[in-house]
Design a protein around this motif. Structure first.
Motif, PDB file in Angstrom:
ATOM      1  N   LEU A 100       0.829  -1.208   0.000  1.00  0.00           N
ATOM      2  CA  LEU A 100       0.000   0.000   0.000  1.00  0.00           C
ATOM      3  C   LEU A 100       0.863   1.258   0.000  1.00  0.00           C
ATOM      4  CD1 LEU A 100      -2.643   1.566   0.289  1.00  0.00           C
ATOM      5  CD2 LEU A 100      -2.555   1.130   2.764  1.00  0.00           C
ATOM      6  N   MET A 101       1.908   1.284   0.822  1.00  0.00           N
ATOM      7  CA  MET A 101       2.787   2.461   0.865  1.00  0.00           C
ATOM      8  C   MET A 101       3.520   2.661  -0.450  1.00  0.00           C
ATOM      9  SD  MET A 101       4.240   2.510   4.793  1.00  0.00           S
ATOM     10  CE  MET A 101       4.617   0.764   4.913  1.00  0.00           C
ATOM     11  N   LYS A 102       3.894   1.553  -1.103  1.00  0.00           N
ATOM     12  CA  LYS A 102       4.529   1.677  -2.413  1.00  0.00           C
ATOM     13  C   LYS A 102       3.549   2.250  -3.431  1.00  0.00           C
ATOM     14  CE  LYS A 102       7.947  -2.044  -1.968  1.00  0.00           C
ATOM     15  NZ  LYS A 102       8.415  -3.359  -2.504  1.00  0.00           N
ATOM     16  N   ALA A 103       2.287   1.844  -3.324  1.00  0.00           N
ATOM     17  CA  ALA A 103       1.274   2.344  -4.240  1.00  0.00           C
ATOM     18  C   ALA A 103       1.049   3.842  -4.043  1.00  0.00           C
ATOM     19  CB  ALA A 103      -0.032   1.575  -4.038  1.00  0.00           C
ATOM     20  N   VAL A 104       0.952   4.266  -2.791  1.00  0.00           N
ATOM     21  CA  VAL A 104       0.763   5.690  -2.504  1.00  0.00           C
ATOM     22  C   VAL A 104       1.937   6.503  -3.039  1.00  0.00           C
ATOM     23  CG1 VAL A 104       0.654   7.393  -0.644  1.00  0.00           C
ATOM     24  CG2 VAL A 104      -0.741   5.328  -0.515  1.00  0.00           C
ATOM     25  N   LYS A 105       3.125   5.975  -2.898  1.00  0.00           N
ATOM     26  CA  LYS A 105       4.319   6.685  -3.366  1.00  0.00           C
ATOM     27  C   LYS A 105       4.270   6.925  -4.869  1.00  0.00           C
ATOM     28  CE  LYS A 105       9.368   6.410  -3.301  1.00  0.00           C
ATOM     29  NZ  LYS A 105      10.540   5.607  -2.873  1.00  0.00           N
ATOM     30  N   ARG A 106       3.671   5.990  -5.617  1.00  0.00           N
ATOM     31  CA  ARG A 106       3.666   6.081  -7.089  1.00  0.00           C
ATOM     32  C   ARG A 106       2.331   6.566  -7.653  1.00  0.00           C
ATOM     33  NH1 ARG A 106       6.751   2.079  -5.227  1.00  0.00           N
ATOM     34  NH2 ARG A 106       8.703   1.512  -6.278  1.00  0.00           N
ATOM     35  N   PHE A 107       1.347   6.768  -6.833  1.00  0.00           N
ATOM     36  CA  PHE A 107       0.003   7.090  -7.300  1.00  0.00           C
ATOM     37  C   PHE A 107      -0.063   8.469  -7.938  1.00  0.00           C
ATOM     38  CE2 PHE A 107      -4.360   8.726  -6.255  1.00  0.00           C
ATOM     39  CZ  PHE A 107      -5.030   7.953  -7.198  1.00  0.00           C
ATOM     40  N   ASP A 108      -0.691   8.520  -9.118  1.00  0.00           N
ATOM     41  CA  ASP A 108      -0.871   9.783  -9.839  1.00  0.00           C
ATOM     42  C   ASP A 108      -2.366  10.003 -10.043  1.00  0.00           C
ATOM     43  OD1 ASP A 108      -0.908  12.003 -11.428  1.00  0.00           O
ATOM     44  OD2 ASP A 108       0.455  11.225 -12.961  1.00  0.00           O
ATOM     45  N   PRO A 109      -2.960  10.978  -9.342  1.00  0.00           N
ATOM     46  CA  PRO A 109      -4.417  11.200  -9.447  1.00  0.00           C
ATOM     47  C   PRO A 109      -4.845  11.709 -10.817  1.00  0.00           C
ATOM     48  CG  PRO A 109      -3.399  12.978  -8.216  1.00  0.00           C
ATOM     49  CD  PRO A 109      -2.321  11.948  -8.443  1.00  0.00           C
ATOM     50  N   GLU A 110      -3.909  12.196 -11.604  1.00  0.00           N
ATOM     51  CA  GLU A 110      -4.262  12.751 -12.911  1.00  0.00           C
ATOM     52  C   GLU A 110      -4.654  11.670 -13.911  1.00  0.00           C
ATOM     53  OE1 GLU A 110      -4.600  15.841 -12.784  1.00  0.00           O
ATOM     54  OE2 GLU A 110      -3.533  16.056 -10.875  1.00  0.00           O
ATOM     55  N   HIS A 111      -4.409  10.410 -13.583  1.00  0.00           N
ATOM     56  CA  HIS A 111      -4.765   9.329 -14.495  1.00  0.00           C
ATOM     57  C   HIS A 111      -6.243   8.948 -14.395  1.00  0.00           C
ATOM     58  CE1 HIS A 111      -0.312   7.820 -14.751  1.00  0.00           C
ATOM     59  NE2 HIS A 111      -0.555   8.905 -15.473  1.00  0.00           N
ATOM     60  N   GLY A 112      -6.948   9.553 -13.460  1.00  0.00           N
ATOM     61  CA  GLY A 112      -8.378   9.311 -13.348  1.00  0.00           C
ATOM     62  C   GLY A 112      -8.749   7.989 -12.719  1.00  0.00           C
ATOM     63  N   VAL A 113      -7.831   7.368 -12.003  1.00  0.00           N
ATOM     64  CA  VAL A 113      -8.083   6.087 -11.340  1.00  0.00           C
ATOM     65  C   VAL A 113      -8.057   6.301  -9.830  1.00  0.00           C
ATOM     66  CG1 VAL A 113      -7.281   3.724 -11.015  1.00  0.00           C
ATOM     67  CG2 VAL A 113      -7.048   4.825 -13.249  1.00  0.00           C
ATOM     68  N   ARG A 114      -8.985   5.696  -9.122  1.00  0.00           N
ATOM     69  CA  ARG A 114      -8.998   5.812  -7.664  1.00  0.00           C
ATOM     70  C   ARG A 114      -7.862   4.996  -7.067  1.00  0.00           C
ATOM     71  NH1 ARG A 114     -13.534   7.692  -4.979  1.00  0.00           N
ATOM     72  NH2 ARG A 114     -12.090   7.615  -3.209  1.00  0.00           N
ATOM     73  N   LEU A 115      -7.379   5.444  -5.932  1.00  0.00           N
ATOM     74  CA  LEU A 115      -6.251   4.778  -5.273  1.00  0.00           C
ATOM     75  C   LEU A 115      -6.584   3.339  -4.904  1.00  0.00           C
ATOM     76  CD1 LEU A 115      -3.447   4.790  -4.017  1.00  0.00           C
ATOM     77  CD2 LEU A 115      -4.423   5.865  -1.970  1.00  0.00           C
ATOM     78  N   VAL A 116      -7.834   3.058  -4.545  1.00  0.00           N
ATOM     79  CA  VAL A 116      -8.205   1.713  -4.134  1.00  0.00           C
ATOM     80  C   VAL A 116      -7.953   0.706  -5.255  1.00  0.00           C
ATOM     81  CG1 VAL A 116     -10.622   2.016  -4.839  1.00  0.00           C
ATOM     82  CG2 VAL A 116     -10.033   0.299  -3.111  1.00  0.00           C
ATOM     83  N   SER A 117      -8.224   1.105  -6.493  1.00  0.00           N
ATOM     84  CA  SER A 117      -7.996   0.196  -7.628  1.00  0.00           C
ATOM     85  C   SER A 117      -6.517   0.053  -7.921  1.00  0.00           C
ATOM     86  CB  SER A 117      -8.716   0.729  -8.875  1.00  0.00           C
ATOM     87  OG  SER A 117     -10.106   0.816  -8.650  1.00  0.00           O
ATOM     88  N   TYR A 118      -5.775   1.166  -7.835  1.00  0.00           N
ATOM     89  CA  TYR A 118      -4.346   1.146  -8.132  1.00  0.00           C
ATOM     90  C   TYR A 118      -3.577   0.384  -7.058  1.00  0.00           C
ATOM     91  CZ  TYR A 118       0.344   2.953  -9.113  1.00  0.00           C
ATOM     92  OH  TYR A 118       1.680   3.066  -9.398  1.00  0.00           O
ATOM     93  N   ALA A 119      -3.967   0.576  -5.790  1.00  0.00           N
ATOM     94  CA  ALA A 119      -3.213  -0.018  -4.680  1.00  0.00           C
ATOM     95  C   ALA A 119      -3.413  -1.521  -4.587  1.00  0.00           C
ATOM     96  CB  ALA A 119      -3.621   0.640  -3.362  1.00  0.00           C
TER      97      ALA A 119
END
Length: 302
Positions: A100-119
C-alpha cells in the motif's frame, strides 16, 4: 525478513487530525488493530486527489500518511483472502501495508483512477512475494508464469489430495498452460520440507538427505586424486610413449589408443601382423615388451 505475529500492528498513527478525526488507541492485539482501521473514515474522490497532489508536488508526508491510513482496511480485507496458506494474518497484513505504501508513493491522481484500484495490485504483489518466500523453504515458483500458475492452481484446488488425469487436463485448459506444467507445480506444492541433517533420536541410524546428497567430487582429497589421475593420463602417458622405439610405439597406439571409424577398438594382432609382415605372435611379443617398459615409466612418473 523476520516477522513477529504483532508486526502488522506497528503501522498506526499516534494522533490524527483534519480529515482523520479518529485517534487509534494503543493496540495490543490483531483484533483491536482490525477494529480500529475499519473505523477509519474513507476519503472522497476530491479529498483523495487533493492529498495525492499535495504529496506529489510538495512531498508532504502527512498527506501521504492520510492516504495510507484511509486504505488500511483494504489491506486487511485482501490479506484475509490468503489465510489458507497457513501464514500469520498479521504478517500478511504487514506485507500488504508495504505494498500500500509503495502504491501511494507512485500514485498519480491525474490518471483518473482511484487509489483503491491502483493499490490493490501492489498490495497483492507484496503478499504474493511473502507467501512464496515463506510457504516452503525451497521456492515453489521463481518465474512470473510459475507464480501465476501457483496461485491459480492453489485457488482452484478444492482439497489437498492429488489430482486425477481429468482434473489435470481441466486445469491446464482453464489456465491455458501445458498439462506438464500443472503436474510439475502440483508436485512442488505437494512436497514437504525435509531437514537436511535432523537430530538422531533413540540411537537410530541416520538416513537423512545429508547422508546421500553429499558431493564427494568436490572433497579436497578426491579433487587432488582426480588431478593426479588426469596428469598421469596426459603427461605420464606421453612420457612413457616417448621411451619406445617407433615400431613399438606405433603398435601400442594402433592397438590401444586409436578408435576405428565404426566405433570399435584398435587393430587386432592379425591386422598388425599383416601390416608389418610378421606373425601375430611377434606383434604380441613386441606389445608385451612395450607395455612392460611403459608401466615402469608410469610408476616412476607417478
Amino acid at each position: 525478513m523476520t516477522h513477529t505475529p504483532s508486526a502488522a500492528l506497528a503501522l498506526r498513527p499516534a494522533q490524527v487530525d483534519g480529515a482523520f478525526p479518529l485517534a487509534l488507541p494503543s493496540l495490543g492485539n490483531l483484533d483491536a488493530y482490525i477494529s480500529a482501521v475499519n473505523r477509519m473514515p474513507m476519503l472522497s474522490a476530491e479529498e483523495e486527489a487533493r492529498l495525492a497532489r499535495t504529496w506529489r508536488e510538495q512531498g508532504d508526508k502527512d498527506a501521504a500518511g492520510k492516504l495510507v491510513l484511509s486504505h488500511l482496511r483494504l489491506v486487511v480485507s485482501t490479506a484475509r483472502q490468503y489465510l489458507g496458506y497457513g501464514l500469520p494474518h498479521a504478517d500478511l497484513i504487514q506485507e500488504g501495508n508495504i505494498g500500500l505504501m509503495k502504491a501511494v508513493k507512485r500514485f498519480d491522481p491525474e490518471h483518473g483512477v482511484r487509489l483503491v484500484s491502483y493499490a490493490l495490485h501492489w498490495i497483492k504483489a507484496e503478499i504474493h512475494e511473502y507467501i512464496l518466500r515463506n510457504w516452503r523453504l525451497v521456492k515453489v515458483a521463481t518465474t512470473k508464469a510459475q507464480r501465476k500458475l501457483f496461485f491459480n492452481l492453489r485457488s482452484m484446488k478444492t482439497a489437498n489430495a492429488g489430482m486425477n488425469e481429468a482434473q489435470i487436463d481441466e486445469m491446464a485448459q482453464a489456465l491455458s498452460v501445458k498439462r506438464e506444467d500443472v503436474i510439475e507445480m502440483e508436485s512442488r506444492m505437494g512436497g514437504a520440507d525435509i531437514a537436511l541433517d535432523p537430530t538422531v533420536e533413540d540411537g537410530e541410524e541416520n538416513y537423512a538427505p545429508i547422508a546421500y546428497l553429499a558431493d564427494t567430487t568436490q572433497e579436497p582429497v578426491a579433487v587432488l586424486e582426480a588431478r593426479s589421475h588426469d596428469r598421469l593420463q596426459v603427461e605420464g602417458l606421453e612420457s612413457a610413449l616417448e621411451l619406445l622405439d617407433p615400431r613399438s610405439r606405433a603398435i601400442v597406439e594402433q592397438r590401444w589408443l586409436q578408435v576405428a571409424d565404426d566405433g570399435s577398438g584398435g587393430k587386432t594382432l592379425h591386422e598388425l601382423a599383416a601390416e608389418y609382415g610378421v606373425s601375430a605372435e611377434r606383434i604380441r611379443q613386441i606389445e608385451v615388451a612395450a607395455m612392460k617398459k611403459m608401466r615402469k615409466a608410469l610408476a616412476e612418473f607417478a
